[in-house]
Motif scaffolding. Structure first.
Motif, PDB file in Angstrom:
ATOM      1  N   LYS A 187     -56.092 -15.076 -19.513  1.00 22.94           N
ATOM      2  CA  LYS A 187     -56.113 -14.644 -20.407  1.00 22.94           C
ATOM      3  C   LYS A 187     -54.776 -14.385 -21.079  1.00 22.94           C
ATOM      4  CE  LYS A 187     -60.363 -13.604 -21.016  1.00 22.94           C
ATOM      5  NZ  LYS A 187     -61.201 -14.273 -20.125  1.00 22.94           N
ATOM      6  N   GLY A 188     -53.076 -14.560 -19.418  1.00 20.45           N
ATOM      7  CA  GLY A 188     -52.285 -14.095 -19.746  1.00 20.45           C
ATOM      8  C   GLY A 188     -51.659 -12.431 -19.538  1.00 20.45           C
ATOM      9  N   ASN A 189     -50.913 -11.780 -20.667  1.00 21.85           N
ATOM     10  CA  ASN A 189     -50.166 -10.589 -21.151  1.00 21.85           C
ATOM     11  C   ASN A 189     -51.974  -9.968 -21.688  1.00 21.85           C
ATOM     12  OD1 ASN A 189     -48.820  -9.106 -20.616  1.00 21.85           O
ATOM     13  ND2 ASN A 189     -47.152  -9.651 -22.053  1.00 21.85           N
ATOM     14  N   THR A 248     -53.792 -22.192 -26.784  1.00 25.49           N
ATOM     15  CA  THR A 248     -53.503 -20.785 -26.058  1.00 25.49           C
ATOM     16  C   THR A 248     -52.041 -21.079 -25.238  1.00 25.49           C
ATOM     17  OG1 THR A 248     -55.936 -20.223 -25.052  1.00 25.49           O
ATOM     18  CG2 THR A 248     -54.288 -19.252 -24.342  1.00 25.49           C
ATOM     19  N   TRP A 249     -51.178 -20.209 -25.489  1.00 27.55           N
ATOM     20  CA  TRP A 249     -49.769 -20.489 -24.975  1.00 27.55           C
ATOM     21  C   TRP A 249     -49.227 -19.171 -24.499  1.00 27.55           C
ATOM     22  CZ3 TRP A 249     -50.938 -21.676 -29.839  1.00 27.55           C
ATOM     23  CH2 TRP A 249     -50.501 -22.980 -30.084  1.00 27.55           C
ATOM     24  N   THR A 250     -49.275 -19.212 -22.778  1.00 29.64           N
ATOM     25  CA  THR A 250     -49.412 -17.637 -21.649  1.00 29.64           C
ATOM     26  C   THR A 250     -48.014 -17.875 -21.949  1.00 29.64           C
ATOM     27  OG1 THR A 250     -49.989 -19.523 -20.029  1.00 29.64           O
ATOM     28  CG2 THR A 250     -51.584 -18.018 -20.646  1.00 29.64           C
ATOM     29  N   LYS A 302     -46.633 -11.990 -24.965  1.00 30.69           N
ATOM     30  CA  LYS A 302     -48.091 -12.001 -25.049  1.00 30.69           C
ATOM     31  C   LYS A 302     -48.876 -13.303 -25.299  1.00 30.69           C
ATOM     32  CE  LYS A 302     -47.139  -7.452 -27.871  1.00 30.69           C
ATOM     33  NZ  LYS A 302     -47.203  -7.183 -27.444  1.00 30.69           N
ATOM     34  N   THR A 303     -49.553 -13.689 -24.237  1.00 25.08           N
ATOM     35  CA  THR A 303     -50.090 -14.826 -25.047  1.00 25.08           C
ATOM     36  C   THR A 303     -50.946 -15.045 -26.458  1.00 25.08           C
ATOM     37  OG1 THR A 303     -51.886 -13.851 -22.766  1.00 25.08           O
ATOM     38  CG2 THR A 303     -53.360 -15.526 -24.293  1.00 25.08           C
ATOM     39  N   ILE A 333     -53.464  -9.880 -27.184  1.00 21.30           N
ATOM     40  CA  ILE A 333     -52.748 -11.046 -27.547  1.00 21.30           C
ATOM     41  C   ILE A 333     -53.041 -11.603 -28.375  1.00 21.30           C
ATOM     42  CG2 ILE A 333     -55.043 -13.479 -27.489  1.00 21.30           C
ATOM     43  CD1 ILE A 333     -56.033 -12.626 -24.667  1.00 21.30           C
ATOM     44  N   TYR A 386     -61.921 -13.170 -25.612  1.00 20.24           N
ATOM     45  CA  TYR A 386     -60.834 -12.862 -24.913  1.00 20.24           C
ATOM     46  C   TYR A 386     -60.094 -11.677 -25.653  1.00 20.24           C
ATOM     47  CZ  TYR A 386     -59.898 -18.108 -24.313  1.00 20.24           C
ATOM     48  OH  TYR A 386     -60.529 -19.701 -23.366  1.00 20.24           O
ATOM     49  N   SER A 430     -55.205 -20.333 -18.594  1.00 20.42           N
ATOM     50  CA  SER A 430     -55.412 -20.099 -20.244  1.00 20.42           C
ATOM     51  C   SER A 430     -56.600 -18.683 -19.977  1.00 20.42           C
ATOM     52  CB  SER A 430     -55.858 -20.925 -21.428  1.00 20.42           C
ATOM     53  OG  SER A 430     -56.979 -21.944 -21.072  1.00 20.42           O
ATOM     54  N   GLN A 444     -49.728 -19.423 -15.089  1.00 17.92           N
ATOM     55  CA  GLN A 444     -50.718 -19.174 -15.239  1.00 17.92           C
ATOM     56  C   GLN A 444     -51.692 -19.833 -16.640  1.00 17.92           C
ATOM     57  OE1 GLN A 444     -49.446 -15.810 -17.619  1.00 17.92           O
ATOM     58  NE2 GLN A 444     -50.466 -14.359 -16.256  1.00 17.92           N
TER      59      GLN A 444
END
Length: 290
Positions: free
Chosen positions: A85-87, A73-75, A116-117, A90, A150, A82, A80
């Protein structure tokens, strides 16, 4: 040249062995034919030697039945976690045969600009995911688990990963509203015929593989088609395919796009099966942000 000839001779020798065994010990022959068909020879990763692209991600091991499968996962903000859930939106990335999540290295540079995540999966028997067998229905189960956890709204699949996404959206409930298929095959029947042709397998083995598919996945070979999976889909999408694709026929991409009424077809030339191209990737970003 010598290496290619040696590889071809090895493949044909294996095929000859399977054919002979189909008369002497048919069950053993059919099992070997399926094992050779479904077991990737490349695409594995080692935790101690992960590509730099993946080291930049938060990675997590998920458990499904008796298997483990890996996600990365890249946030938009590394502070933040993972789990947050970031932005709001997704993006889910699904790689193809004999590959892994690191194949998205070049696309990731463009996708990260969306803030975006991004989540990428290692498919069955690929990357850090366990198992020896790869098949689309199993891949779809992993996709479903990640979607349920997610809730991604965008999905991108390359090659057989695109086929897995088509299968997934036709068999599971989801909220994906945008989907991109890159160099994806449509018909499993063609994939199987190419395998049979490559090994020069006889009709006994071929028919056994057709019967095995029906029994194992409860779907006929002719019904196992991305075009059919998407013919009633209302998801907005892109189907991109290169004229010079030596792995998946260009006509396969056209077949998917023609059946998928809410998709647009992007035809490229000179990119091959990988479809790595800055202009194409920017087009995908524009589609995502539209």
């Amino acid at each position: 040249m010598f290496e290619k000839i040696s590889q071809l001779l090895l493949v044909k020798t294996v095929g000859c062995y399977v054919n002979i065994m189909s008369f002497i010990a048919p069950e053993k022959s059919f099992a070997l034919a399926y094992k050779l068909f479904s077991e990737p020879r490349k695409g594995r990763l080692k935790k101690v030697l992960l590509p730099k692209t993946l080291l930049d991600a938060d990675f997590k091991t998920h458990i499904y039945e008796d298997h483990e499968f890996q996600t990365y996962t890249w946030t938009p903000d590394k502070t933040q976690q993972s789990e947050n859930k970031g932005n709001d939106e997704i993006i889910l990335l699904i790689h193809g045969w004999e590959s892994n999540a690191s194949r998205w290295k070049k696309l990731l540079k463009h996708l990260k600009k969306t803030k975006k995540t991004i989540i990428a999966i290692d498919g069955p028997a690929h990357g850090l995911t366990s198992g020896k067998e790869f098949n689309v229905p199993q891949y779809a189960k992993y996709i479903n688990l990640i979607v349920q956890e997610y809730n991604p709204s965008i999905a991108i699949g390359h090659s057989i990963g695109g086929n897995a996404l088509a299968y997934y959206q036709a068999h599971y409930k989801h909220n994906i509203n945008k989907m991109v298929l890159l160099g994806a095959p449509s018909d499993f029947e063609i994939i199987l015929k190419n395998y049979v042709r490559l090994l020069s397998l006889n009709s006994r083995v071929h028919q056994s593989l057709i019967a095995f598919t029906k029994k194992k996945f409860n779907i006929t070979v002719s019904e196992f088609s991305a075009a059919k999976f998407l013919e009633n889909s209302t998801i907005n999408g892109i189907v991109a395919h290169d004229q010079d694709d030596k792995v998946v026929l260009f006509e396969e991409g056209k077949k998917i796009s023609n059946a998928w009424k809410t998709s647009q077809f992007i035809e490229t030339k000179g990119l091959g099966h990988s479809l790595h191209d800055a202009y194409l990737y920017q087009t995908i970003v524009d589609f995502i942000e539209k």
